[in-house]
Design a protein around this motif. Structure first.
Motif, PDB file in Angstrom:
ATOM      1  N   ASN A 128       6.349  14.193   2.759  1.00 48.63           N
ATOM      2  CA  ASN A 128       5.138  13.379   2.908  1.00 48.63           C
ATOM      3  C   ASN A 128       5.433  11.939   3.348  1.00 48.63           C
ATOM      4  O   ASN A 128       4.503  11.203   3.675  1.00 48.63           O
ATOM      5  CB  ASN A 128       4.372  13.341   1.579  1.00 48.63           C
ATOM      6  CG  ASN A 128       3.951  14.717   1.127  1.00 48.63           C
ATOM      7  OD1 ASN A 128       3.476  15.522   1.916  1.00 48.63           O
ATOM      8  ND2 ASN A 128       4.134  15.011  -0.162  1.00 48.63           N
TER       9      ASN A 128
ATOM     10  N   ASN B 135       5.318  12.180  -3.789  1.00 47.51           N
ATOM     11  CA  ASN B 135       6.486  11.358  -3.431  1.00 47.51           C
ATOM     12  C   ASN B 135       7.671  12.256  -3.088  1.00 47.51           C
ATOM     13  O   ASN B 135       8.562  12.495  -3.900  1.00 47.51           O
ATOM     14  CB  ASN B 135       6.837  10.418  -4.588  1.00 47.51           C
ATOM     15  CG  ASN B 135       7.906   9.417  -4.206  1.00 47.51           C
ATOM     16  OD1 ASN B 135       8.164   9.185  -3.028  1.00 47.51           O
ATOM     17  ND2 ASN B 135       8.535   8.819  -5.207  1.00 47.51           N
TER      18      ASN B 135
ATOM     19  N   TYR C 203       0.967   3.731  -3.184  1.00 46.21           N
ATOM     20  CA  TYR C 203       0.449   5.094  -3.038  1.00 46.21           C
ATOM     21  C   TYR C 203       1.420   6.106  -3.635  1.00 46.21           C
ATOM     22  O   TYR C 203       1.025   6.967  -4.442  1.00 46.21           O
ATOM     23  CB  TYR C 203       0.194   5.415  -1.569  1.00 46.21           C
ATOM     24  CG  TYR C 203      -0.255   6.844  -1.352  1.00 46.21           C
ATOM     25  CD1 TYR C 203      -1.565   7.230  -1.645  1.00 46.21           C
ATOM     26  CD2 TYR C 203       0.628   7.813  -0.889  1.00 46.21           C
ATOM     27  CE1 TYR C 203      -1.986   8.548  -1.477  1.00 46.21           C
ATOM     28  CE2 TYR C 203       0.218   9.132  -0.711  1.00 46.21           C
ATOM     29  CZ  TYR C 203      -1.089   9.488  -1.015  1.00 46.21           C
ATOM     30  OH  TYR C 203      -1.490  10.786  -0.865  1.00 46.21           O
ATOM     31  N   PHE C 204       2.693   6.028  -3.244  1.00 39.82           N
ATOM     32  CA  PHE C 204       3.653   7.035  -3.683  1.00 39.82           C
ATOM     33  C   PHE C 204       4.155   6.807  -5.114  1.00 39.82           C
ATOM     34  O   PHE C 204       4.567   7.754  -5.788  1.00 39.82           O
ATOM     35  CB  PHE C 204       4.843   7.083  -2.727  1.00 39.82           C
ATOM     36  CG  PHE C 204       4.529   7.777  -1.430  1.00 39.82           C
ATOM     37  CD1 PHE C 204       4.234   9.123  -1.392  1.00 39.82           C
ATOM     38  CD2 PHE C 204       4.502   7.062  -0.241  1.00 39.82           C
ATOM     39  CE1 PHE C 204       3.932   9.766  -0.204  1.00 39.82           C
ATOM     40  CE2 PHE C 204       4.206   7.690   0.959  1.00 39.82           C
ATOM     41  CZ  PHE C 204       3.912   9.043   0.986  1.00 39.82           C
TER      42      PHE C 204
ATOM     43  N   VAL D  17       0.835  -1.203   0.000  1.00 42.03           N
ATOM     44  CA  VAL D  17       0.000   0.000   0.000  1.00 42.03           C
ATOM     45  C   VAL D  17       0.873   1.257   0.000  1.00 42.03           C
ATOM     46  O   VAL D  17       0.605   2.217  -0.738  1.00 42.03           O
ATOM     47  CB  VAL D  17      -0.954  -0.010   1.208  1.00 42.03           C
ATOM     48  CG1 VAL D  17      -1.643   1.343   1.370  1.00 42.03           C
ATOM     49  CG2 VAL D  17      -1.998  -1.102   1.050  1.00 42.03           C
ATOM     50  N   TYR D  18       1.930   1.259   0.802  1.00 40.02           N
ATOM     51  CA  TYR D  18       2.789   2.437   0.902  1.00 40.02           C
ATOM     52  C   TYR D  18       3.478   2.723  -0.431  1.00 40.02           C
ATOM     53  O   TYR D  18       3.460   3.863  -0.927  1.00 40.02           O
ATOM     54  CB  TYR D  18       3.839   2.213   1.990  1.00 40.02           C
ATOM     55  CG  TYR D  18       4.657   3.440   2.343  1.00 40.02           C
ATOM     56  CD1 TYR D  18       4.252   4.295   3.348  1.00 40.02           C
ATOM     57  CD2 TYR D  18       5.844   3.723   1.680  1.00 40.02           C
ATOM     58  CE1 TYR D  18       5.001   5.421   3.691  1.00 40.02           C
ATOM     59  CE2 TYR D  18       6.596   4.841   2.001  1.00 40.02           C
ATOM     60  CZ  TYR D  18       6.181   5.686   3.015  1.00 40.02           C
ATOM     61  OH  TYR D  18       6.933   6.787   3.342  1.00 40.02           O
TER      62      TYR D  18
ATOM     63  N   VAL E  92      -0.416   5.871  -7.158  1.00 41.67           N
ATOM     64  CA  VAL E  92      -1.619   6.658  -6.897  1.00 41.67           C
ATOM     65  C   VAL E  92      -1.324   8.151  -6.863  1.00 41.67           C
ATOM     66  O   VAL E  92      -2.006   8.946  -7.513  1.00 41.67           O
ATOM     67  CB  VAL E  92      -2.271   6.217  -5.567  1.00 41.67           C
ATOM     68  CG1 VAL E  92      -3.505   7.086  -5.271  1.00 41.67           C
ATOM     69  CG2 VAL E  92      -2.645   4.753  -5.625  1.00 41.67           C
ATOM     70  N   ALA E  93      -0.305   8.542  -6.099  1.00 43.96           N
ATOM     71  CA  ALA E  93      -0.002   9.969  -5.942  1.00 43.96           C
ATOM     72  C   ALA E  93       1.490  10.224  -6.081  1.00 43.96           C
ATOM     73  O   ALA E  93       2.158  10.619  -5.123  1.00 43.96           O
ATOM     74  CB  ALA E  93      -0.500  10.457  -4.585  1.00 43.96           C
TER      75      ALA E  93
END
Length: 591
Positions: free
Chosen positions: A536, A532, A523-524, A519-520, A527-528
């Motif tokens: 954050n 990165n 995400y970076f 997931v971590y 997803v987003a």
């Protein structure tokens, strides 16, 4: 004889050698297919392990990372090398003494659970496909540049070669093929390094040359010269770092423990006759690996000096052929922003969406460049870091036979690791999922057929990912190490060194570490990606290093769950004792 003819001869000759070895050592049983019969000599196994270990990432990419990132890239040297030492000393002898074929085999038996075995297979397949996609893409790029064929055709040719010696030969064929591949790749890596070191410092040994003075009359040492050249152009000093201490620590540790949990390397220690031979072969592999890893920093430094000298402030119409040849494949480019025809190499991305110097790519997932110049950057030159080792002989105007040798070496590095990963995938499907879980009644002949069919399917999938890389292929390299560190390594470690660890704890630990890390990173990286940045990140830890936190979560949850659930059966406790205690220890103590 011209360069192209020599390349055809060198590459064709090495491919003929690999195929010949595979046909000579074709596997005739499941034991030969999975673990080469379990009778490989430690020195031979050490050489094969080194070839399996040193993938296209080590051969092609690592020195390129060092060339462009300098001190920051030291985490790869420390992590990958330290990981092998950790694996060799802490895990390999015990896993060999356990006597199973695969990593899921160990986890399934040690934790007396089919569920644990299946979870391990899922982790293993995901890790392996992450790696193999990059290897096949590397094969396509090397083919396209040096053999002047389309990248797609290059990948297909590579698939065919791997099919012959992985599917037919199994681990037996792969082992002896990898010995030949190690000889090719290390010779291909070292010969240009000797040339470069002698040309730049007058010292033919690159490890010594890196600490020597540049023979340009400046009186500067190599690293001093690099610092001066790069800071003059506006870059940070080559010997300074930009990463925080905690991030450097976590990335290094994640690479170490992730490396120690990589299944295609662990399986090599099942191929020797006994546990003591596993330790010996690990020692020999470390010697063979050290030849390349101690040379890589020098190759990266020499490459950067040559590159800047050859490109910066050079008229594009007069630039050497190597630049325009690689430009045809989208791996180098020049954008004349000020219209003076002179190539200006400065900090920043020359193009919008182009990969930056940390290795991230634009939305296409390809290494090829966007055509839109980046107006915020003065830089007019783009070069993909992954070509630096391959282009080194051309940049330095070395003899044509050295260029041909480099082509053969790059292919050997990529194919050797691809074959090992394919075997891990096929053995996990045929042995762990079929024979040990869902179809225990199949015969050895049917199991061998299933292994070959699984390897064939894996080759097709890997080839597809090499030809049509999804947008995230270049970004998920961190997955392999992070997931291995957060999932497999703790389960293997506790399986060897903790008699109280039970199946509930191991499964809960693997799943929690796997989910958190996935997931971590997702995400970076997916997803987003715009978020990165260190501001954050959790505790300032980048996605490349987050596997360490996943590992800690795995250990913590596994231990907590095991405290509140039933203890392992007595026979499992005895099994752990038998793995750790040397034969004859009881007699020596009078028991």
């Amino acid at each position: 004889m011209d360069t192209q003819t020599l390349i055809y001869i060198f590459v064709g000759g090495t491919f003929a050698l690999y195929i010949g070895i595979a046909l000579w050592s074709r596997a005739a049983s499941t034991k030969e297919f999975y673990v080469a019969g379990g009778g490989v000599h430690p020195v031979v196994n050490g050489m094969a392990t080194a070839a399996d270990w040193m993938s296209a990432a080590s051969f092609i990419s690592m020195a390129g990372l060092i060339a462009f990132s300098g001190y920051d890239a030291s985490v790869y040297l420390m992590g990958w090398t330290g990981g092998y030492v950790l694996l060799a000393l802490l895990l390999a002898p015990y896993l060999r003494k356990f006597g199973q074929f695969t990593v899921p085999d160990f986890i399934g038996t040690r934790y007396y659970s089919k569920t644990a075995r299946v979870v391990a297979v899922i982790c293993l397949i995901f890790i392996s496909f992450t790696y193999i996609a990059g290897q096949m893409r590397g094969v396509g790029i090397v083919f396209s540049r040096f053999l002047d064929v389309d990248i797609t055709l290059g990948v297909i040719i590579g698939m065919g070669i791997v099919f012959i010696y992985a599917v037919l030969g199994g681990m037996k064929g792969i082992t002896y093929t990898q010995v030949a591949q190690y000889c090719v790749l290390i010779f291909a890596y070292m010969v240009p390094a000797f040339f470069l070191s002698f040309m730049i410092t007058g010292t033919p040994i690159p490890q010594i040359g890196l600490g020597s003075q540049v023979n340009d009359g400046s009186g500067m040492f190599v690293l001093q010269r690099l610092d001066a050249v790069l800071t003059d152009l506006g870059f940070q000093a080559y010997t300074s770092g930009s990463k925080s201490m905690i991030d450097v620590f976590c990335i290094t540790l994640a690479l170490m423990v992730g490396t120690a949990g990589l299944p295609h390397v662990i399986v090599r220690f099942f191929t020797v006759p006994k546990a003591s031979d596993a330790r010996k072969s690990a020692g020999w592999a470390l010697v063979f690996i050290a030849l390349l890893y101690t040379t890589a920093p020098a190759v990266g430094a020499f490459a950067m000096l040559n590159f800047v000298d050859d490109v910066n402030e050079t008229q594009y119409s007069e630039v050497d052929d190597w630049f325009t040849k690689w430009e045809g494949y989208g791996l180098t480019a020049f954008q004349d922003k000020n219209g003076d025809g002179v190539m200006q190499y400065r900090p920043g991305d020359a193009f919008e969406g182009a990969p930056d110097y940390s290795g991230e790519t634009g939305p296409s997932g390809e290494r090829a460049l966007a055509n839109t110049p980046n107006p915020e950057s003065e830089n007019e030159v783009y070069v993909d870091k992954d070509i630096m080792v391959l282009a080194n002989p051309e940049i330095a105007n070395l003899p044509p036979w050295v260029i041909a040798l480099m082509a053969a070496g790059g292919l050997a590095a990529a194919l050797s690791t691809a074959a090992g990963l394919l075997l891990v995938i096929s053995s996990s499907v045929s042995h762990d999922l079929l024979k040990s879980t869902f179809a225990p009644g199949i015969s050895p002949k049917q199991e061998l057929l299933a292994a070959r069919l699984a390897a064939t399917a894996a080759i097709i999938v890997a080839g597809y990912l090499g030809i049509y890389p999804p947008g995230w292929v270049a970004q998920v390299v961190a997955f392999a190490f992070g997931l291995a560190a957060a999932s497999l390594f703790p389960a293997i470690f506790m399986g060897i060194f903790s008699k109280s660890m039970n199946k509930e704890g191991a499964i809960a630990g693997m799943v929690s570490g796997l989910v958190f890390t996935f997931v971590y990173i997702a995400y970076f990286k997916l997803v987003a990606p715009a978020a990165n940045s260190a501001d954050n990140w959790l505790l300032g830890i980048s996605p490349e290093g987050i596997g360490v936190i996943g590992m800690v979560i795995n250990f913590a949850i596994a231990i907590a769950v095991s405290r509140f659930t039933a203890s392992p059966p007595v026979e499992i406790r005895r099994l752990v004792d038998s793995i750790r205690v040397p034969r004859g220890a009881g007699d020596a103590q009078g028991h």
